[in-house]
Design a protein around this motif. Structure first.
Motif, PDB file in Angstrom:
ATOM      1  N   PHE A  88       0.853  -1.190   0.000  1.00 38.97           N
ATOM      2  CA  PHE A  88       0.000   0.000   0.000  1.00 38.97           C
ATOM      3  C   PHE A  88       0.890   1.241   0.000  1.00 38.97           C
ATOM      4  CE2 PHE A  88       0.950   1.003   4.384  1.00 38.97           C
ATOM      5  CZ  PHE A  88       1.302  -0.227   4.911  1.00 38.97           C
ATOM      6  N   ASP A  89       0.260   2.374  -0.309  1.00 39.54           N
ATOM      7  CA  ASP A  89       0.919   3.690  -0.284  1.00 39.54           C
ATOM      8  C   ASP A  89       2.294   3.669  -0.970  1.00 39.54           C
ATOM      9  OD1 ASP A  89      -1.321   4.429   1.066  1.00 39.54           O
ATOM     10  OD2 ASP A  89      -0.401   4.448   3.035  1.00 39.54           O
ATOM     11  N   GLU A  90       3.332   4.106  -0.256  1.00 41.32           N
ATOM     12  CA  GLU A  90       4.648   4.217  -0.905  1.00 41.32           C
ATOM     13  C   GLU A  90       5.206   2.842  -1.306  1.00 41.32           C
ATOM     14  OE1 GLU A  90       4.027   4.848   2.281  1.00 41.32           O
ATOM     15  OE2 GLU A  90       5.829   4.796   3.550  1.00 41.32           O
ATOM     16  N   TYR A  91       4.783   1.800  -0.589  1.00 47.88           N
ATOM     17  CA  TYR A  91       5.288   0.457  -0.904  1.00 47.88           C
ATOM     18  C   TYR A  91       4.753   0.001  -2.267  1.00 47.88           C
ATOM     19  CZ  TYR A  91       6.044   0.957   4.058  1.00 47.88           C
ATOM     20  OH  TYR A  91       6.418   1.459   5.278  1.00 47.88           O
ATOM     21  N   ARG A  92       3.469   0.292  -2.469  1.00 51.84           N
ATOM     22  CA  ARG A  92       2.828  -0.032  -3.750  1.00 51.84           C
ATOM     23  C   ARG A  92       3.504   0.758  -4.885  1.00 51.84           C
ATOM     24  NH1 ARG A  92       0.836  -3.097  -7.392  1.00 51.84           N
ATOM     25  NH2 ARG A  92      -0.700  -2.154  -8.734  1.00 51.84           N
ATOM     26  N   GLN A  93       3.769   2.042  -4.599  1.00 55.44           N
ATOM     27  CA  GLN A  93       4.396   2.884  -5.619  1.00 55.44           C
ATOM     28  C   GLN A  93       5.783   2.344  -5.988  1.00 55.44           C
ATOM     29  OE1 GLN A  93       2.815   5.317  -7.292  1.00 55.44           O
ATOM     30  NE2 GLN A  93       4.627   5.096  -8.603  1.00 55.44           N
ATOM     31  N   ARG A  94       6.532   1.918  -4.971  1.00 53.64           N
ATOM     32  CA  ARG A  94       7.880   1.390  -5.251  1.00 53.64           C
ATOM     33  C   ARG A  94       7.783   0.096  -6.058  1.00 53.64           C
ATOM     34  NH1 ARG A  94       9.659   2.198   0.952  1.00 53.64           N
ATOM     35  NH2 ARG A  94       9.740   4.472   0.966  1.00 53.64           N
ATOM     36  N   GLN A  95       6.764  -0.718  -5.743  1.00 56.15           N
ATOM     37  CA  GLN A  95       6.583  -1.963  -6.494  1.00 56.15           C
ATOM     38  C   GLN A  95       6.278  -1.650  -7.962  1.00 56.15           C
ATOM     39  OE1 GLN A  95       2.848  -3.912  -5.970  1.00 56.15           O
ATOM     40  NE2 GLN A  95       3.636  -5.921  -6.575  1.00 56.15           N
ATOM     41  N   VAL A  96       5.399  -0.688  -8.182  1.00 54.68           N
ATOM     42  CA  VAL A  96       5.035  -0.293  -9.552  1.00 54.68           C
ATOM     43  C   VAL A  96       6.271   0.239 -10.280  1.00 54.68           C
ATOM     44  CG1 VAL A  96       3.702   1.407 -10.879  1.00 54.68           C
ATOM     45  CG2 VAL A  96       2.606   0.153  -9.003  1.00 54.68           C
ATOM     46  N   ASP A  97       7.039   1.088  -9.596  1.00 56.81           N
ATOM     47  CA  ASP A  97       8.239   1.673 -10.213  1.00 56.81           C
ATOM     48  C   ASP A  97       9.250   0.590 -10.593  1.00 56.81           C
ATOM     49  OD1 ASP A  97       7.098   4.112  -9.751  1.00 56.81           O
ATOM     50  OD2 ASP A  97       8.385   4.643  -8.043  1.00 56.81           O
ATOM     51  N   ARG A 213      17.710  -0.707 -13.772  1.00 55.13           N
ATOM     52  CA  ARG A 213      18.285  -0.152 -12.542  1.00 55.13           C
ATOM     53  C   ARG A 213      17.153   0.397 -11.687  1.00 55.13           C
ATOM     54  NH1 ARG A 213      21.476  -2.665 -14.515  1.00 55.13           N
ATOM     55  NH2 ARG A 213      23.631  -2.230 -15.068  1.00 55.13           N
ATOM     56  N   THR A 214      17.256   0.181 -10.396  1.00 53.48           N
ATOM     57  CA  THR A 214      16.256   0.697  -9.466  1.00 53.48           C
ATOM     58  C   THR A 214      16.909   1.758  -8.597  1.00 53.48           C
ATOM     59  OG1 THR A 214      16.848  -1.070  -7.942  1.00 53.48           O
ATOM     60  CG2 THR A 214      14.940  -1.457  -9.360  1.00 53.48           C
ATOM     61  N   VAL A 215      16.086   2.582  -7.994  1.00 56.13           N
ATOM     62  CA  VAL A 215      16.632   3.623  -7.102  1.00 56.13           C
ATOM     63  C   VAL A 215      16.121   3.375  -5.687  1.00 56.13           C
ATOM     64  CG1 VAL A 215      16.880   5.394  -8.874  1.00 56.13           C
ATOM     65  CG2 VAL A 215      14.703   5.169  -7.648  1.00 56.13           C
ATOM     66  N   ARG A 216      16.727   4.014  -4.713  1.00 59.24           N
ATOM     67  CA  ARG A 216      16.303   3.883  -3.329  1.00 59.24           C
ATOM     68  C   ARG A 216      15.688   5.190  -2.851  1.00 59.24           C
ATOM     69  NH1 ARG A 216      17.129  -0.328  -5.182  1.00 59.24           N
ATOM     70  NH2 ARG A 216      18.409  -2.037  -4.352  1.00 59.24           N
ATOM     71  N   ALA A 217      14.795   5.050  -1.893  1.00 60.43           N
ATOM     72  CA  ALA A 217      14.097   6.211  -1.340  1.00 60.43           C
ATOM     73  C   ALA A 217      15.088   7.122  -0.619  1.00 60.43           C
ATOM     74  CB  ALA A 217      13.033   5.721  -0.364  1.00 60.43           C
ATOM     75  N   PRO A 218      14.756   8.410  -0.520  1.00 63.81           N
ATOM     76  CA  PRO A 218      15.577   9.315   0.303  1.00 63.81           C
ATOM     77  C   PRO A 218      15.621   8.780   1.736  1.00 63.81           C
ATOM     78  CG  PRO A 218      13.833  10.520  -0.848  1.00 63.81           C
ATOM     79  CD  PRO A 218      13.580   9.071  -1.094  1.00 63.81           C
ATOM     80  N   LEU A 219      16.736   8.995   2.392  1.00 61.21           N
ATOM     81  CA  LEU A 219      16.971   8.435   3.732  1.00 61.21           C
ATOM     82  C   LEU A 219      15.803   8.656   4.694  1.00 61.21           C
ATOM     83  CD1 LEU A 219      19.396   6.903   4.874  1.00 61.21           C
ATOM     84  CD2 LEU A 219      20.174   9.056   5.892  1.00 61.21           C
ATOM     85  N   ALA A 220      15.232   9.879   4.673  1.00 65.90           N
ATOM     86  CA  ALA A 220      14.185  10.240   5.639  1.00 65.90           C
ATOM     87  C   ALA A 220      12.939   9.360   5.512  1.00 65.90           C
ATOM     88  CB  ALA A 220      13.818  11.702   5.474  1.00 65.90           C
ATOM     89  N   GLU A 221      12.732   8.724   4.355  1.00 65.14           N
ATOM     90  CA  GLU A 221      11.559   7.858   4.196  1.00 65.14           C
ATOM     91  C   GLU A 221      11.703   6.542   4.956  1.00 65.14           C
ATOM     92  OE1 GLU A 221       9.925   7.266   0.300  1.00 65.14           O
ATOM     93  OE2 GLU A 221      10.277   9.358  -0.264  1.00 65.14           O
ATOM     94  N   ASN A 222      12.946   6.167   5.262  1.00 63.65           N
ATOM     95  CA  ASN A 222      13.167   4.883   5.940  1.00 63.65           C
ATOM     96  C   ASN A 222      13.763   4.991   7.332  1.00 63.65           C
ATOM     97  OD1 ASN A 222      13.913   4.186   2.765  1.00 63.65           O
ATOM     98  ND2 ASN A 222      12.634   2.656   3.774  1.00 63.65           N
ATOM     99  N   ILE A 223      14.555   6.036   7.518  1.00 68.53           N
ATOM    100  CA  ILE A 223      15.359   6.088   8.743  1.00 68.53           C
ATOM    101  C   ILE A 223      15.004   7.313   9.583  1.00 68.53           C
ATOM    102  CG2 ILE A 223      17.741   5.960   9.651  1.00 68.53           C
ATOM    103  CD1 ILE A 223      17.182   3.742   7.599  1.00 68.53           C
TER     104      ILE A 223
END
Ligand SMILES: Cc1cc2nc3c(=O)[nH]c(=O)nc-3n(C[C@H](O)[C@H](O)[C@H](O)COP(=O)(O)O)c2cc1C
Length: 227
Positions: A88-97, A213-223
């Motif tokens: 859901f939410d950002e997780y779903r978006q990352r999966q789609v990306d 190639r995939t990218v990673r979220a900005p640090l603040a989204e995870n940490i």
């Protein structure tokens, strides 16, 4: 083939999931070395709950044909554990990306259902790899022990990369555990649950899927840092 490398930060930067391989098999000595090195992974109370089944060469290719044909023919998927993803939410978006990045590199349009189906089926062909490892742990084990297996997976992944070997961890390889047990000669009520698989070998550097190639979220989204 990637150059061997022992610099951790370089390995972390250069590693990506490899989804097309050359036919070249890994020498048995190197294969053993890789799995020996990955044994150094830490685990809860040092229980080392990972159980790995490595299939190589001709047998790997034969099983790839068998498994992908069974999946294409509609074999029932009965995983050993709950795999409902529920993003859901950002997780779903990352999966789609992530899916978009893969399909884009392969020239598959989002509306191309057949193309996406064929790309999915490549999971069960082990992406043409000459090696696959199925990863399991005891059926009675749960989340705590799965953490250990996850740590081992990443250790193995990086060790492979350090030897110039590409790999793709695949949750999809947990979808048909009965077919895996049959291939391995394990009883249907075997005490191990299959968690995932990893296709691996030398990368086909010209293949389209390997341009993904995939990218990673900005640090603040995870940490979050607290003082
Ligand atoms: C537990 C796990 C399961 C995965 N399952 C699949 C899979 O079934 N098929 C696939 O093509 N990639 C699979 N992947 C690869 C991810 O899609 C990939 O790691 C992610 O998109 C980040 O890309 P990268 O590995 O290239 O950095 C899996 C990765 C992990 C860690």
């Amino acid at each position: 083939m990637s150059e061997p490398c022992t610099d951790l930060f370089e390995l972390l930067q250069r590693r990506y999931s490899v989804r097309a391989f050359t036919e070249q098999v890994i020498e048995p000595e190197l294969l053993e070395k890789i799995f020996s090195q990955a044994q150094q992974a830490p685990s809860n109370c040092n229980t080392q709950p990972w159980q790995a089944y490595v299939i190589s060469g001709e047998r790997c290719r034969r099983f790839a044909v068998q498994l992908s044909e069974a999946v294409a023919a509609g074999a029932p998927s009965l995983p050993d554990y709950e795999v409902t993803l529920g993003f859901f939410d950002e997780y779903r978006q990352r999966q789609v990306d992530c899916a978009f990045a893969l399909y884009n590199s392969m020239g598959i349009e989002r509306s191309d259902k057949l193309g996406r189906g064929a790309a999915m089926l490549r999971n069960f062909e082990f992406f043409g790899a000459p090696h696959v490892v199925f990863v399991a742990m005891p059926k009675t084990f749960g989340m705590v022990n799965a953490l250990d297996v996850g740590i081992w997976l990443q250790t193995l992944n990086l060790v492979m990369e350090s030897h110039g070997i590409g790999s793709c961890i695949q949750g999809a390889l947990a979808y048909y555990p009965d077919l895996v047990r049959k291939e391995l000669g394990l009883p249907e009520d075997d005490s191990m649950q299959i968690l995932c698989g990893i296709s691996f070998g030398y990368e086909d550097q010209d293949a389209a899927p390997n341009k993904t190639r995939t990218v990673r979220a900005p640090l603040a989204e995870n940490i979050s840092f607290f003082n």
